[in-house]
Design a protein around this motif. Structure first.
Motif, short mmCIF file in Angstrom:
data_model
loop_
_atom_site.label_atom_id
_atom_site.label_comp_id
_atom_site.label_asym_id
_atom_site.label_seq_id
_atom_site.Cartn_x
_atom_site.Cartn_y
_atom_site.Cartn_z
N LEU A 1 56.83 4.79 36.15
CA LEU A 1 56.07 6.03 36.37
C LEU A 1 55.34 6.30 35.06
O LEU A 1 55.98 6.39 34.00
N ILE A 2 54.02 6.41 35.13
CA ILE A 2 53.28 6.50 33.86
C ILE A 2 52.61 7.86 33.70
O ILE A 2 52.24 8.51 34.67
N GLY A 3 52.51 8.28 32.43
CA GLY A 3 51.90 9.56 32.11
C GLY A 3 50.41 9.57 32.44
O GLY A 3 49.75 8.53 32.43
N ARG A 4 49.90 10.76 32.73
CA ARG A 4 48.51 10.92 33.15
C ARG A 4 47.53 10.35 32.12
O ARG A 4 46.59 9.64 32.47
N ARG B 1 43.16 3.03 32.75
CA ARG B 1 42.59 3.00 34.11
C ARG B 1 43.58 2.41 35.11
O ARG B 1 43.30 1.46 35.83
N LEU B 2 44.79 2.97 35.12
CA LEU B 2 45.84 2.48 36.01
C LEU B 2 46.06 3.47 37.15
O LEU B 2 45.91 4.68 36.98
N LYS B 3 46.44 2.92 38.30
CA LYS B 3 46.78 3.78 39.44
C LYS B 3 47.99 3.16 40.15
O LYS B 3 48.35 1.99 39.87
N VAL C 1 53.18 -0.26 38.68
CA VAL C 1 52.95 1.19 38.60
C VAL C 1 53.34 1.82 39.94
O VAL C 1 52.66 1.61 40.96
N ALA C 2 54.43 2.59 39.91
CA ALA C 2 54.89 3.26 41.14
C ALA C 2 54.15 4.58 41.34
O ALA C 2 54.01 5.06 42.47
N GLY C 3 53.70 5.18 40.25
CA GLY C 3 52.99 6.45 40.40
C GLY C 3 52.68 7.07 39.05
O GLY C 3 53.00 6.52 38.00
N ILE C 4 52.02 8.22 39.11
CA ILE C 4 51.63 8.95 37.89
C ILE C 4 52.49 10.20 37.80
O ILE C 4 52.71 10.88 38.81
N ILE C 5 52.97 10.49 36.58
CA ILE C 5 53.72 11.75 36.43
C ILE C 5 52.87 12.76 35.65
O ILE C 5 52.11 12.40 34.76
N GLU C 6 53.04 14.00 36.04
CA GLU C 6 52.35 15.10 35.37
C GLU C 6 53.36 15.79 34.46
O GLU C 6 54.47 16.11 34.89
#
Lengths: 243, 386
Positions: free
Chosen positions: B145-148, B155-157, B171-176
């Motif tokens: 889970l990667i930071g915004r 440029r990852l999604k 990359v499973a997702g973006i964390i806020e």
């Protein structure tokens, strides 16, 4: 609206627009006192068209500047359009100039970054007028000097004669009691000069505008009703002009 | 007389005044813009440092690090400390964290891998990622889970793969998160990172423990208790508040940012000189015009207003260009300064942009005061003689 009458005596309604008594103007230059004007006694009637003549250094422009309230006399009294100018403060003089005097310069002195319309509108910002009223006044003044079709032009896009017309429109737009002109044709060719003099004569005859004009040129002076001649700071001749 | 109308007339003149000498105006505007750009950008860095290092009254986060170690590669603590720390009174939660960075030195593009126990992380960071992303992360051992900010910078999604520091992750997702530490981090399963890092064996070694205390007032006593507990152990610890930990790691950066800030302030002083020079030159070439305005009836106060409006315009327009450019540049760059595994986010700030513009306007108006007084005091006849 402005009230410049609060602290000085009034002669409103008087037939005289300029009354000067024993008027003097001295400068100090290099420790020496230069007497530019000496003991000038002069009365000019409202509605008159007066030419001030004289050789260079005779004091005619200085006298015009005193009438305009842009310079102060060293001694004597000076009543212009009901105001004793010697008793007004700097700020009061400025307010008085805004309403009572229109001034036409030899070199026009238009603001180069403003259009003809904006140059004429400029003095109206000192009056309580709506935008529509300002527009009406500016249009009327531009019409009066015959330059309406050049209203959007900048000074650099105008000829000398046209610039002087705009300068005259700027001087009359506030409907001043007194129009002062310092060699208004001095920087113009013969045709343009004749045209400007015709315009000033028209303003005088049709509107009853009081005009005091400094000139070197005798033929220009023939447009005036009265000729006042200065020499070495002294009034040497004051006669009616025969047309 | 209507003051508003006369000021309107002066404003028209001031606006047009900028067109009078377009090259000079453009140069002054460019100078002001560059100075304000520098000031705002440096201040964005300073603000990031301040946010990351300033202790707040409600702070509850402690970092337990290996004593006398200053880099994630050398701070190695047994994971077994977790249970011992959890038993210390005042500790609300303990998270063992393995950190692997792509660059140990100060850099603007560092990826910090944080290996965390998945189930604990899912609880402590619930809500920071969508349920779907969190579920995806929990179900896959090599996921991150990667930071915004890291996502924007690289440029990852969700669904992408990326490699940094020898670690290859999905990359499973973006964390806020508002925490700068989180914004440049990639959170992966602890066991996965330990395996990938191959340092200190595959089991039981972590870089640090993130500890939450139940009462902010107990921060110092809990930190002291943790360090005393392991003082005689093979891996003694140093425990600090998270902000103090960042501040220690960022000492060099703080000094550098302080120096850069002095340069930013010097640039603003240059604005003062630049505008003052432009106004003085402008007024000197317009003495006759000032006399004409006086002849028309404009008073000293009007002329002073004209000069100050011109100064205000130069400072305001130049300041807005500079502040806007800085805001855009910082927004686009989305940079974080990372050193020793801790990150300081450089974020755009509307408040900083406003302050930059306000200072530029203030200094410009200040620069216009003396020329304004000179213009107001000019006598008509002297002006025409000039």
């Amino acid at each position: 609206m402005q009230n410049t009458n609060a602290t000085t005596p009034q002669i409103h309604g008087s037939s005289d627009i300029i009354v000067c008594d024993n008027l003097e103007k001295h400068y100090s230059r290099g420790g020496e006192t230069v007497r530019v004007l000496e003991s000038i006694d002069l009365t000019l009637a409202r509605g008159a068209f007066v030419a001030l003549m004289g050789p260079s250094g005779s004091g005619k422009t200085t006298l015009l500047n005193l009438f305009a309230g842009i310079d102060r006399p060293t001694a004597g009294t000076l009543m212009v359009d009901g105001q004793d100018l010697t008793k007004l403060s700097r700020a009061q003089l400025a307010q008085w100039r805004a309403t009572s005097v229109g001034y036409v310069f030899q070199l026009y002195h238009l603001v180069p970054v403003l259009t003809a319309y904006e140059n004429v509108e400029l003095p109206l910002y000192l009056h309580e007028l709506s935008r529509a009223q300002r527009h009406e006044r500016v249009s009327e003044a531009l019409e009066a000097v015959g330059i309406s079709d050049r209203h959007a032009h900048y000074p650099r896009q105008l000829s000398g004669g046209q610039e002087q017309r705009v300068a005259i429109a700027r001087a009359i737009v506030t409907r001043p009691a007194l129009l002062l002109a310092d060699e208004p044709t001095g920087d113009l060719d013969r045709v343009a000069a004749a045209s400007i003099m015709q315009l000033l004569s028209q303003l005088h005859s049709e509107r009853g505008q009081t005009i005091v004009m400094v000139t070197h040129d005798p033929s220009t002076a023939t447009h005036a009703q009265r000729l006042v001649r200065l020499d070495k700071g002294q009034l040497v001749e004051d006669v009616a002009v025969l047309s | 007389m209507s003051r508003a109308q006369s000021i309107m007339g002066m404003a028209t003149l001031a606006l047009r005044g900028m067109k009078r000498r377009p090259t000079r105006s453009a140069l002054v505007l460019a100078g002001v813009a560059v100075a304000v750009f520098l000031f705002c950008t440096v201040d964005a860095m300073r603000s990031g440092v301040e946010r990351a290092t300033q202790k707040s009254a409600g702070e509850t986060a402690l970092i337990v690090y290996r004593q006398n170690r200053f880099c994630p590669f050398t701070s190695q603590l047994p994971q077994s400390y977790e249970s011992a720390i959890a038993k210390i009174p005042g500790v609300a939660s303990v998270t063992p964290v393995k950190i692997v960075v792509s660059n140990c030195r100060a850099s603007l593009d560092v990826v910090t891998f944080r290996g965390v126990p998945p189930q604990e992380f899912a609880v402590t960071h619930s809500g920071s990622a969508s349920a779907q992303d969190m579920q995806s992360w929990l179900s896959r051992g090599d996921s991150a889970l990667i930071g915004r900010e890291l996502a924007q910078r690289r440029r990852l999604k969700a669904g992408d793969r990326f490699t940094a520091a020898g670690v290859d992750a999905f990359v499973a997702g973006i964390i806020e998160s508002d925490l700068p530490q989180d914004q440049s981090s990639a959170f992966v399963h602890l066991s996965f990172l330990q395996e990938q890092a191959k340092r200190g064996g595959t089991g039981g070694v972590v870089t640090q423990f993130d500890v939450r205390v139940s009462d902010p007032a107990q921060m110092d006593s809990v930190a002291q208790a943790i360090d005393e507990r392991f003082a005689k152990d093979q891996s003694p610890t140093t425990t600090r508040a998270e902000t103090a930990h960042v501040a220690r790691a960022a000492t060099d950066v703080i000094v550098l940012v302080g120096f850069a800030q002095a340069l930013g302030i010097a640039a603003l002083v240059a604005v003062f000189a630049l505008v003052a020079n432009a106004i003085v030159l402008s007024m000197r070439s317009r003495e006759k015009e000032i006399s004409v305005l006086q002849t028309l009836g404009f008073r000293g106060v009007h002329l002073a207003t004209l000069v100050l409006l011109e100064a205000l315009l130069l400072g305001g327009v130049g300041g807005m260009i500079g502040a806007g450019a800085s805001y855009a540049a910082v927004s686009l760059a989305r940079t974080a300064m990372t050193m020793e595994g801790v990150s300081i986010a450089i974020a755009p700030s509307f408040a900083i942009a406003l302050i930059g513009v306000a200072i530029a306007i203030g200094l410009s108006v200040l620069a216009g005061i003396v020329p304004a007084i000179i213009a107001a005091r000019q006598t008509i006849v002297a002006g025409f003689r000039s």
